[in-house]
Design a protein around this motif. Structure first.
Motif, PDB file in Angstrom:
ATOM      1  N   ILE A  14      86.277  27.533  79.081  1.00  0.00           N
ATOM      2  CA  ILE A  14      87.465  27.068  78.359  1.00  0.00           C
ATOM      3  C   ILE A  14      88.728  27.374  79.154  1.00  0.00           C
ATOM      4  N   GLY A  15      88.848  28.603  79.612  1.00  0.00           N
ATOM      5  CA  GLY A  15      90.047  29.008  80.338  1.00  0.00           C
ATOM      6  C   GLY A  15      90.253  28.166  81.591  1.00  0.00           C
ATOM      7  N   ASP A  16      89.176  27.969  82.315  1.00  0.00           N
ATOM      8  CA  ASP A  16      89.275  27.203  83.558  1.00  0.00           C
ATOM      9  C   ASP A  16      89.682  25.762  83.267  1.00  0.00           C
ATOM     10  N   THR A  17      89.114  25.188  82.226  1.00  0.00           N
ATOM     11  CA  THR A  17      89.445  23.802  81.882  1.00  0.00           C
ATOM     12  C   THR A  17      90.875  23.675  81.363  1.00  0.00           C
ATOM     13  N   ILE A  18      91.328  24.668  80.634  1.00  0.00           N
ATOM     14  CA  ILE A  18      92.725  24.661  80.185  1.00  0.00           C
ATOM     15  C   ILE A  18      93.648  24.665  81.406  1.00  0.00           C
ATOM     16  N   CYS A  19      93.287  25.450  82.398  1.00  0.00           N
ATOM     17  CA  CYS A  19      94.082  25.467  83.627  1.00  0.00           C
ATOM     18  C   CYS A  19      94.125  24.084  84.257  1.00  0.00           C
ATOM     19  N   GLY A  27      81.899  28.137  89.328  1.00  0.00           N
ATOM     20  CA  GLY A  27      83.001  27.272  89.751  1.00  0.00           C
ATOM     21  C   GLY A  27      84.352  27.734  89.258  1.00  0.00           C
ATOM     22  N   VAL A  28      84.500  29.035  89.019  1.00  0.00           N
ATOM     23  CA  VAL A  28      85.760  29.553  88.488  1.00  0.00           C
ATOM     24  C   VAL A  28      86.380  30.513  89.494  1.00  0.00           C
ATOM     25  N   GLN A  29      87.640  30.239  89.838  1.00  0.00           N
ATOM     26  CA  GLN A  29      88.325  31.123  90.770  1.00  0.00           C
ATOM     27  C   GLN A  29      89.697  31.508  90.234  1.00  0.00           C
ATOM     28  N   PHE A  30      90.153  32.671  90.635  1.00  0.00           N
ATOM     29  CA  PHE A  30      91.437  33.178  90.147  1.00  0.00           C
ATOM     30  C   PHE A  30      92.445  33.293  91.279  1.00  0.00           C
ATOM     31  N   ASP A  31      93.719  33.191  90.908  1.00  0.00           N
ATOM     32  CA  ASP A  31      94.783  33.380  91.893  1.00  0.00           C
ATOM     33  C   ASP A  31      95.133  34.846  92.024  1.00  0.00           C
ATOM     34  N   ASN A  32      94.912  35.588  90.953  1.00  0.00           N
ATOM     35  CA  ASN A  32      95.336  36.985  90.981  1.00  0.00           C
ATOM     36  C   ASN A  32      94.450  37.846  90.097  1.00  0.00           C
ATOM     37  N   TYR A  33      94.077  38.995  90.617  1.00  0.00           N
ATOM     38  CA  TYR A  33      93.398  40.012  89.816  1.00  0.00           C
ATOM     39  C   TYR A  33      94.389  41.128  89.580  1.00  0.00           C
ATOM     40  N   ILE A  55      88.156  17.479  85.375  1.00  0.00           N
ATOM     41  CA  ILE A  55      88.890  18.353  84.457  1.00  0.00           C
ATOM     42  C   ILE A  55      87.945  19.372  83.834  1.00  0.00           C
ATOM     43  N   LEU A  56      86.712  18.953  83.621  1.00  0.00           N
ATOM     44  CA  LEU A  56      85.734  19.866  83.015  1.00  0.00           C
ATOM     45  C   LEU A  56      85.080  20.775  84.057  1.00  0.00           C
ATOM     46  N   GLY A  57      85.332  20.492  85.319  1.00  0.00           N
ATOM     47  CA  GLY A  57      84.665  21.272  86.365  1.00  0.00           C
ATOM     48  C   GLY A  57      83.195  20.919  86.488  1.00  0.00           C
ATOM     49  N   VAL A  58      82.861  19.688  86.102  1.00  0.00           N
ATOM     50  CA  VAL A  58      81.474  19.217  86.157  1.00  0.00           C
ATOM     51  C   VAL A  58      81.372  18.166  87.256  1.00  0.00           C
ATOM     52  N   SER A  59      80.280  18.180  87.999  1.00  0.00           N
ATOM     53  CA  SER A  59      80.141  17.271  89.137  1.00  0.00           C
ATOM     54  C   SER A  59      79.864  15.843  88.679  1.00  0.00           C
ATOM     55  N   ALA A  60      80.212  14.903  89.543  1.00  0.00           N
ATOM     56  CA  ALA A  60      79.941  13.485  89.288  1.00  0.00           C
ATOM     57  C   ALA A  60      78.970  13.011  90.352  1.00  0.00           C
TER      58      ALA A  60
END
Length: 562
Positions: free
Chosen positions: A147-152, A258-264, A553-558
């Motif tokens: 959810i968080g990743d998709t909101i981003c 498939g989730v990455q962050f800019d800052n920890y 947008i969903l982070g799902v492959s096509a």
RNA sequence: GCGCUUGUAGCUCAGCUGGAUAGAGCAACGGACUACGAAUCCGUAGGUCGGGGGUUCGAAUCCCUCCAAGCGCGCCA
């Protein structure tokens, strides 16, 4: 501009024209609603404005509608037909050419189609996952990550400059428990032994950590290498090693997802930088604290809380929400005028406390800052039985297991399919089936199917670009339905971003895929008529583009083949 | 007991912020491939929108009240 906005402007202008001509008497007009009727027989769009105006016009709704409809037909060539229906709805039917003209727009914008500039490049920070480094990520974190990743991605698509942040709780009691648990395993203790720590963690991974520690292994986490001291009496060394190991595991799990962050952001840094003490001092200076029973209390009732809360315990330690307040002050000072916190609904009670603490700081933070996006709990079904989640007992489904068993695409899609407010039953057996039970295959298949058609087309020397001039041939019901769905994509993205509702995207894509499949079964794309073939290839190019954009947008492959 | 969230077809869920005859997907039943992938399509059946009041031209949607479920309500995090 969105189709709906275009129509709203036309309608607004027409209402003014009617008033100028003396056909309408109302001094002001209500907010204009352009809706899409559930029944296609009620037009492409409809408005209820005549019913809303009936009272001030002192006329029957249908009579008001007649006046407006007549002027609409006169003022715009956009409409193929305008009807008055039911209690006073005005139904619009747009010219096929209007829908056909959407296609070049999609192709021109490409992967940017669906995006908007609402955010105007302003900074927004989204904090999500933020799991404690006391164990592997579990299925609940998975939902938060998806959810968080998709909101981003949605916020980025609507023009915001997004920063993804992971808050790392590497201080506090739970970490102490973690270190003690690993130490106990190092010393050969087992759960139930008299010397086993109270509230100790019991999962297998604790035993594994102890083994690795005693073996003197090295772990690379976040760019720095931590080598185990192998000394069971050195609790601090155990703590550092355990955190490093779990941190690395979590990073690998998120990467696989498939989730990455800019800052920890490390909780421990709040203490070492003195930010917690500073925040408490500032609140005290502002007069929002008092001493009682040897503790320091926050007057959170001054900001809507049920009762006042302890900030500093009688033993001198801070309660958990205090560093959280200091952390959020830091976010504010970093210039994030907008902050979204995605977290599990079980942490709901922190919202009031953090906001109260921020108000007590008197730092100019708005009352409803930060925003919160809570997701409800996930229950796991396996073999028809519910799997009880208990981190201490070590019985739970990890995100890693899920990705390995179900696959990344299906796992993400499944988590995003329903709105965050609803509880989620994750049936692992069902999700594992690579069948039509899992809607992600349905959508991906539509994409792969189009790709295959293009392969065949290329073999016979036909090219989609050539269809640009032939879109007027696309007049079949199935073709118009697809073009209408295509035109709706930008507003679906906007609504999903505004309401934090990723499931609108999955619903939309499923509908688009369904329309594509229906069209495919009803009509032949590569046919005798060269012009029609090229027009249809052109249409499919647009569909494929939107499937890609939506899935992205969903982070799902096509996939091009399945 | 108090707060937040949820309650819609047998199951899992939508319902475009108050609109017209409440929709999908599974599951059930009946059909469609000697041409672009049948991982698909077409059709049938399935409902007191948890119950009861209220607001208005009009309510699954807003208000009140019950009922049920989940999660919170600590000098735990």
């Amino acid at each position: 501009m969105l189709v709906r906005d275009t129509l709203r402007e036309i309608l607004k202008a027409v209402l003014e024209e009617c008033r100028a001509a003396g056909d309408l008497l109302s001094g002001s007009f209500p907010p204009l609603v352009i809706e899409t009727p559930a029944d296609p027989l009620h037009g492409d769009f409809a408005t209820n404005v005549a019913m809303q105006l009936a009272r001030t016009e002192r006329k029957a709704p249908r009579a008001v509608a007649a006046v407006i409809a007549a002027q609409l037909a006169k003022s715009s060539a956009l409409f193929a037909r305008i009807e008055i229906a039911g209690p006073g709805f005005i139904n619009f039917y747009l010219q096929p050419s209007f829908w056909q003209q959407q296609l070049p727009a999609v192709l021109a914008e490409g992967c940017a189609y669906g995006c908007s500039a609402t955010g105007a490049g302003k900074k927004v920070q989204v904090e999500f996952v933020s799991a404690n480094p006391t164990g592997p990520l579990h299925i609940g974190h998975g939902r938060g990550a998806a959810i968080g990743d998709t909101i981003c991605r949605l916020l980025a698509a609507t023009g915001w400059h997004v920063s993804r942040e992971f808050y790392y709780n590497d201080a506090g009691q739970q970490i102490a428990n973690l270190a003690l648990s690993v130490q106990a395993r190092c010393l050969g203790c087992e759960p139930g032994d008299p010397s086993w720590p109270a509230d100790g963690y019991q999962g297998d991974y604790i035993t594994e950590l102890a083994r690795a520690y005693l073996a003197g292994e090295a772990v690379d986490a976040d760019g720095s290498v931590v080598t185990a001291a192998a000394d069971p009496t050195d609790l601090e060394a155990i703590r550092r090693f355990a955190i490093a190991c779990l941190r690395r595991e979590q990073d690998l799990d998120l990467l696989a997802f498939g989730v990455q962050f800019d800052n920890y952001f490390l909780e421990s840094s709040l203490y070492t930088d003195g930010l917690v003490d500073k925040a408490v001092q500032r609140i005290t200076d502002n007069g929002y604290t008092y001493e009682q029973d040897g503790a320091l209390w926050l007057k959170s009732t001054a900001f809507g809380d049920d009762k006042d809360r302890v900030m500093r315990k009688s033993d001198g330690g801070y309660t958990y929400f205090v560093p959280d307040v200091a952390y959020h002050l830091n976010k504010w000072e970093r210039g994030f005028v907008r902050v979204v916190n995605e977290q599990g609904a079980d942490h709901h009670s922190t919202i009031t406390r953090v906001r109260a603490g921020l108000q007590a700081l008197a730092a100019g933070v708005p009352e409803n800052w930060p925003e919160y996006l809570l997701h409800q709990m996930v229950t796991v079904m396996r073999g028809g039985e519910e799997v009880k989640i208990s981190k201490r007992a070590g019985s739970y489904v990890t995100l890693r297991e899920l990705i390995d068993e179900v696959g990344r695409d299906a796992t993400r899609y499944f988590f995003l399919m329903r709105k965050p407010d609803s509880q989620l039953v994750f049936d692992i057996d069902l999700a594992k089936q690579q069948s039509t039970d899992n809607p992600v295959y349905y959508v991906q298949y539509a994409h792969a199917r189009i790709c295959r058609i293009f392969e065949s087309a290329a073999e016979s020397g036909r090219h989609p670009e050539a269809g640009a001039g032939a879109v007027a041939l696309l007049v079949a019901v199935e073709e118009l339905d697809i073009m209408k769905q295509i035109a709706a994509f930008p507003e679906i993205v906007a609504a999903a971003a505004e309401n934090f509702e990723p499931h609108r995207i999955t619903s939309y894509l499923h509908e688009l895929a369904s329309l594509l499949h229906s069209f495919y079964n009803r009509h032949r794309v590569l046919g005798e008529d060269a012009a029609l073939t090229e027009a249809r290839l052109y249409l499919l190019t647009a569909v494929r583009q939107i499937l890609r954009n939506g899935l992205a947008i969903l982070g799902v492959s096509a996939p091009e083949k399945m």
